[in-house]
Design a protein around this motif. Sequence first.
Motif, PDB file in Angstrom:
ATOM      1  N   ARG A  96      -3.234 -14.427   4.128  1.00 59.19           N
ATOM      2  CA  ARG A  96      -3.306 -13.961   2.745  1.00 59.19           C
ATOM      3  C   ARG A  96      -4.751 -13.640   2.396  1.00 59.19           C
ATOM      4  O   ARG A  96      -5.660 -13.868   3.192  1.00 59.19           O
ATOM      5  N   CYS A  99       5.318  -2.788   7.029  1.00 65.57           N
ATOM      6  CA  CYS A  99       5.900  -2.730   5.671  1.00 65.57           C
ATOM      7  C   CYS A  99       5.819  -1.313   5.120  1.00 65.57           C
ATOM      8  O   CYS A  99       4.728  -0.749   5.017  1.00 65.57           O
ATOM      9  N   ALA A 139     -12.300  -9.874   4.784  1.00 64.99           N
ATOM     10  CA  ALA A 139     -12.962 -10.712   5.799  1.00 64.99           C
ATOM     11  C   ALA A 139     -14.291 -10.089   6.223  1.00 64.99           C
ATOM     12  O   ALA A 139     -15.318 -10.781   6.274  1.00 64.99           O
ATOM     13  N   TYR A 141      -1.310  -9.470  -5.361  1.00 61.27           N
ATOM     14  CA  TYR A 141      -2.122 -10.390  -6.163  1.00 61.27           C
ATOM     15  C   TYR A 141      -2.662 -11.423  -5.202  1.00 61.27           C
ATOM     16  O   TYR A 141      -2.282 -11.448  -4.019  1.00 61.27           O
ATOM     17  N   HIS A 170       8.207  -2.749  -2.027  1.00 57.40           N
ATOM     18  CA  HIS A 170       7.940  -3.043  -0.612  1.00 57.40           C
ATOM     19  C   HIS A 170       9.266  -3.308   0.096  1.00 57.40           C
ATOM     20  O   HIS A 170      10.085  -4.106  -0.390  1.00 57.40           O
ATOM     21  N   TRP A 178       2.593   0.693   6.194  1.00 58.61           N
ATOM     22  CA  TRP A 178       1.639  -0.269   6.761  1.00 58.61           C
ATOM     23  C   TRP A 178       2.192  -0.708   8.123  1.00 58.61           C
ATOM     24  O   TRP A 178       3.243  -1.345   8.156  1.00 58.61           O
ATOM     25  N   THR A 189     -12.960  -7.828  12.614  1.00 61.90           N
ATOM     26  CA  THR A 189     -12.021  -8.295  11.580  1.00 61.90           C
ATOM     27  C   THR A 189     -10.775  -7.409  11.513  1.00 61.90           C
ATOM     28  O   THR A 189     -10.025  -7.448  10.546  1.00 61.90           O
ATOM     29  N   VAL A 223     -15.800   5.601  10.667  1.00 60.93           N
ATOM     30  CA  VAL A 223     -16.204   5.424  12.063  1.00 60.93           C
ATOM     31  C   VAL A 223     -15.298   4.361  12.663  1.00 60.93           C
ATOM     32  O   VAL A 223     -15.298   3.218  12.220  1.00 60.93           O
ATOM     33  N   ARG A 224     -14.522   4.787  13.659  1.00 62.97           N
ATOM     34  CA  ARG A 224     -13.635   3.829  14.326  1.00 62.97           C
ATOM     35  C   ARG A 224     -14.312   3.378  15.615  1.00 62.97           C
ATOM     36  O   ARG A 224     -14.535   4.196  16.512  1.00 62.97           O
ATOM     37  N   ALA A 242       1.036  -5.390   8.132  1.00 61.63           N
ATOM     38  CA  ALA A 242       1.008  -5.809   6.726  1.00 61.63           C
ATOM     39  C   ALA A 242       0.853  -7.313   6.600  1.00 61.63           C
ATOM     40  O   ALA A 242      -0.237  -7.821   6.327  1.00 61.63           O
ATOM     41  N   ARG A 243       1.948  -8.033   6.837  1.00 60.17           N
ATOM     42  CA  ARG A 243       1.923  -9.484   6.582  1.00 60.17           C
ATOM     43  C   ARG A 243       1.933 -10.260   7.885  1.00 60.17           C
ATOM     44  O   ARG A 243       2.746 -10.011   8.769  1.00 60.17           O
ATOM     45  N   ILE A 291     -16.944  -5.236  12.348  1.00 61.38           N
ATOM     46  CA  ILE A 291     -15.966  -4.155  12.448  1.00 61.38           C
ATOM     47  C   ILE A 291     -14.837  -4.437  11.468  1.00 61.38           C
ATOM     48  O   ILE A 291     -14.136  -5.446  11.583  1.00 61.38           O
ATOM     49  N   PHE A 319     -18.780  -1.549   9.925  1.00 58.89           N
ATOM     50  CA  PHE A 319     -18.177  -0.263  10.307  1.00 58.89           C
ATOM     51  C   PHE A 319     -16.715  -0.251   9.885  1.00 58.89           C
ATOM     52  O   PHE A 319     -15.989  -1.226  10.104  1.00 58.89           O
TER      53      PHE A 319
HETATM   54  C1  LIG Z   1       2.088  -4.620   1.751  1.00 64.73           C
HETATM   55  C2  LIG Z   1       1.194  -5.822   1.704  1.00 64.73           C
HETATM   56  C3  LIG Z   1       1.385  -6.800   0.729  1.00 64.73           C
HETATM   57  C4  LIG Z   1       0.559  -7.917   0.680  1.00 64.73           C
HETATM   58  N1  LIG Z   1       0.695  -8.813  -0.332  1.00 64.73           N
HETATM   59  C5  LIG Z   1      -0.169  -9.837  -0.441  1.00 64.73           C
HETATM   60  C6  LIG Z   1      -0.153 -10.686  -1.584  1.00 64.73           C
HETATM   61  O1  LIG Z   1       0.600 -10.455  -2.516  1.00 64.73           O
HETATM   62  N2  LIG Z   1      -1.041 -11.730  -1.619  1.00 64.73           N
HETATM   63  C7  LIG Z   1      -1.945 -11.963  -0.620  1.00 64.73           C
HETATM   64  O2  LIG Z   1      -2.733 -12.914  -0.714  1.00 64.73           O
HETATM   65  N3  LIG Z   1      -2.001 -11.136   0.462  1.00 64.73           N
HETATM   66  C8  LIG Z   1      -1.156 -10.090   0.552  1.00 64.73           C
HETATM   67  N4  LIG Z   1      -1.228  -9.237   1.616  1.00 64.73           N
HETATM   68  C9  LIG Z   1      -2.149  -9.563   2.713  1.00 64.73           C
HETATM   69  C10 LIG Z   1      -3.618  -9.231   2.359  1.00 64.73           C
HETATM   70  O3  LIG Z   1      -3.721  -7.883   1.998  1.00 64.73           O
HETATM   71  C11 LIG Z   1      -4.463  -9.548   3.579  1.00 64.73           C
HETATM   72  O4  LIG Z   1      -4.306 -10.928   3.880  1.00 64.73           O
HETATM   73  C12 LIG Z   1      -5.973  -9.288   3.447  1.00 64.73           C
HETATM   74  O5  LIG Z   1      -6.242  -8.155   2.650  1.00 64.73           O
HETATM   75  C13 LIG Z   1      -6.533  -9.148   4.860  1.00 64.73           C
HETATM   76  O6  LIG Z   1      -7.931  -8.923   4.847  1.00 64.73           O
HETATM   77  P1  LIG Z   1      -8.690  -8.747   6.241  1.00 64.73           P
HETATM   78  O7  LIG Z   1     -10.098  -8.425   5.930  1.00 64.73           O
HETATM   79  O8  LIG Z   1      -8.403  -9.943   7.105  1.00 64.73           O
HETATM   80  O9  LIG Z   1      -7.979  -7.539   6.993  1.00 64.73           O
HETATM   81  P2  LIG Z   1      -7.829  -5.931   6.558  1.00 64.73           P
HETATM   82  O10 LIG Z   1      -7.805  -5.879   5.091  1.00 64.73           O
HETATM   83  O11 LIG Z   1      -6.700  -5.462   7.345  1.00 64.73           O
HETATM   84  O12 LIG Z   1      -9.208  -5.342   7.068  1.00 64.73           O
HETATM   85  C14 LIG Z   1      -9.406  -4.903   8.389  1.00 64.73           C
HETATM   86  C15 LIG Z   1     -10.202  -3.600   8.338  1.00 64.73           C
HETATM   87  O13 LIG Z   1     -10.589  -3.241   9.664  1.00 64.73           O
HETATM   88  C16 LIG Z   1     -10.555  -1.831   9.760  1.00 64.73           C
HETATM   89  N5  LIG Z   1     -10.534  -1.517  11.190  1.00 64.73           N
HETATM   90  C17 LIG Z   1      -9.564  -1.840  12.093  1.00 64.73           C
HETATM   91  N6  LIG Z   1      -9.914  -1.441  13.328  1.00 64.73           N
HETATM   92  C18 LIG Z   1     -11.136  -0.851  13.212  1.00 64.73           C
HETATM   93  C19 LIG Z   1     -12.030  -0.240  14.149  1.00 64.73           C
HETATM   94  N7  LIG Z   1     -11.731  -0.164  15.460  1.00 64.73           N
HETATM   95  N8  LIG Z   1     -13.205   0.274  13.686  1.00 64.73           N
HETATM   96  C20 LIG Z   1     -13.519   0.200  12.360  1.00 64.73           C
HETATM   97  N9  LIG Z   1     -12.697  -0.363  11.429  1.00 64.73           N
HETATM   98  C21 LIG Z   1     -11.534  -0.900  11.858  1.00 64.73           C
HETATM   99  C22 LIG Z   1      -9.302  -1.463   8.986  1.00 64.73           C
HETATM  100  O14 LIG Z   1      -9.301  -0.100   8.598  1.00 64.73           O
HETATM  101  C23 LIG Z   1      -9.396  -2.417   7.800  1.00 64.73           C
HETATM  102  O15 LIG Z   1     -10.098  -1.841   6.710  1.00 64.73           O
HETATM  103  C24 LIG Z   1      -0.460  -8.079   1.656  1.00 64.73           C
HETATM  104  C25 LIG Z   1      -0.673  -7.073   2.615  1.00 64.73           C
HETATM  105  C26 LIG Z   1       0.126  -5.937   2.622  1.00 64.73           C
HETATM  106  C27 LIG Z   1      -0.164  -4.837   3.589  1.00 64.73           C
END
Ligand SMILES: Cc1cc2nc3c(=O)[nH]c(=O)nc-3n(C[C@H](O)[C@H](O)[C@H](O)COP(=O)(O)OP(=O)(O)OC[C@H]3O[C@@H](n4cnc5c(N)ncnc54)[C@H](O)[C@@H]3O)c2cc1C
Length: 336
Positions: free
Chosen positions: A320, A198, A22, A66, A245, A288, A166, A135-136, A291-292, A17, A40
């Motif tokens: 990150r 954010c 990730a 970045y 930001h 967002w 994830t 699809v949520r 966000a962080r 998910i 999904f």
């Molecule tokens: C404004 C901002 C600035 C940032 N700057 C940096 C930076 O400069 N450097 C850095 O390293 N990191 C940065 N980050 C953090 C970085 O973007 C994240 O650490 C990383 O992208 C997280 O990946 P993830 O797969 O863990 O989570 P996400 O990318 O959040 O992926 C989770 C996914 O799950 C989906 N989802 C959630 N619930 C459901 C559900 N019920 N059903 C289906 N789908 C679902 C969401 O739509 C999303 O696509 C920043 C983040 C933001 C928002």
Amino acid sequence: MLNVTSDTPSIRSIAIIGSGLAGLTAGILLGRKGHHVRVFEKSRGPGGRMSSKRVSGSSADIGAQYFTVRHPEFLAFLKAYAGADNFAPWQGRFGFQGDDKQWQAFPEETRYVGVPRMTAITRALSEHVPVTAQVRIAKLERVGEQWRLICTEGNDHGSYDQVIITAPPAQARDLLEASGLNELAGGLGHSEDSILACWAVAAHFEEAPSDDFDAMRPDSDVLYWVANNSSKPERNDQGQWWVLHATPEWTQAHVEEPAEKVSEQLLAAFYELTGYQGAATDAVAHRWLYARSVQQEQPGYLLEPGLGVGLAGDWLNGGRVEGAWESATRLVEALG
Ligand SMILES: Cc1cc2nc3c(=O)[nH]c(=O)nc-3n(C[C@H](O)[C@H](O)[C@H](O)COP(=O)(O)OP(=O)(O)OC[C@H]3O[C@@H](n4cnc5c(N)ncnc54)[C@H](O)[C@@H]3O)c2cc1C
């Protein structure tokens, strides 16, 4: 070439998910082991917080700005599955402002970005794993030894031996609670408070609003980060697109404010910071809610082996981009 058949007992069907870094990493690595995987995603496309927004004539990276690479395996993974053409170092001039308001250069480090936009990376990764978008997933239902996935529309999206979540912590918690997985949900503690919101604004300028740095961390109550998105490799923009930001505190205080008002206020702070006398020709804001990560505990991933449910994501591993990749990689190893 993997020599497996669907009769091989260890081959499992696994639902993931979320299609951020990730989720895509987990999907690719599990697929490589021969498992039947499906990702999904609630949004229109993959990427999660490694996101770019379409703006007139271009796109701007409004999420992750970045990423850095501490594990050589991360770079090897990106080269193998995203392709070396889809990311490149950002050779920008980075500055931060100390308490004394003096500017200093960021430490030397290679900072990578997607080219020609951040989403190029996750788009390319998503070609290696089946993704069902828009699809949520609302809940998991136990059916024998498997989990059936039900979306917010009430539709059945198939049954799987294992599920990896994830989503950011508040969304993961909702999903676990709706599925009756209260113990696992309780184990998240207060982690839903530990990803800060954010407000982001992408603004266009005909001429350069600042010549000092391409990216800045100001000492400001309003602005957390400002960057010339057009200084990233292969943007080829007419004029310059900048990304602003807001600080977590400012965002929290203005979280329900209309996007246009937010743009006005962030731009006013930007003009004050840079001394720019002109005006943006276009501006779009994005909020967002997650966000962080400022999560204290960093277990890397969570796994309930008896239930076949695991959680991965940046918030479990350093908050990150590289942390998201590492979290998923470690969870896949633990799943065996
Ligand atoms: C404004 C901002 C600035 C940032 N700057 C940096 C930076 O400069 N450097 C850095 O390293 N990191 C940065 N980050 C953090 C970085 O973007 C994240 O650490 C990383 O992208 C997280 O990946 P993830 O797969 O863990 O989570 P996400 O990318 O959040 O992926 C989770 C996914 O799950 C989906 N989802 C959630 N619930 C459901 C559900 N019920 N059903 C289906 N789908 C679902 C969401 O739509 C999303 O696509 C920043 C983040 C933001 C928002």
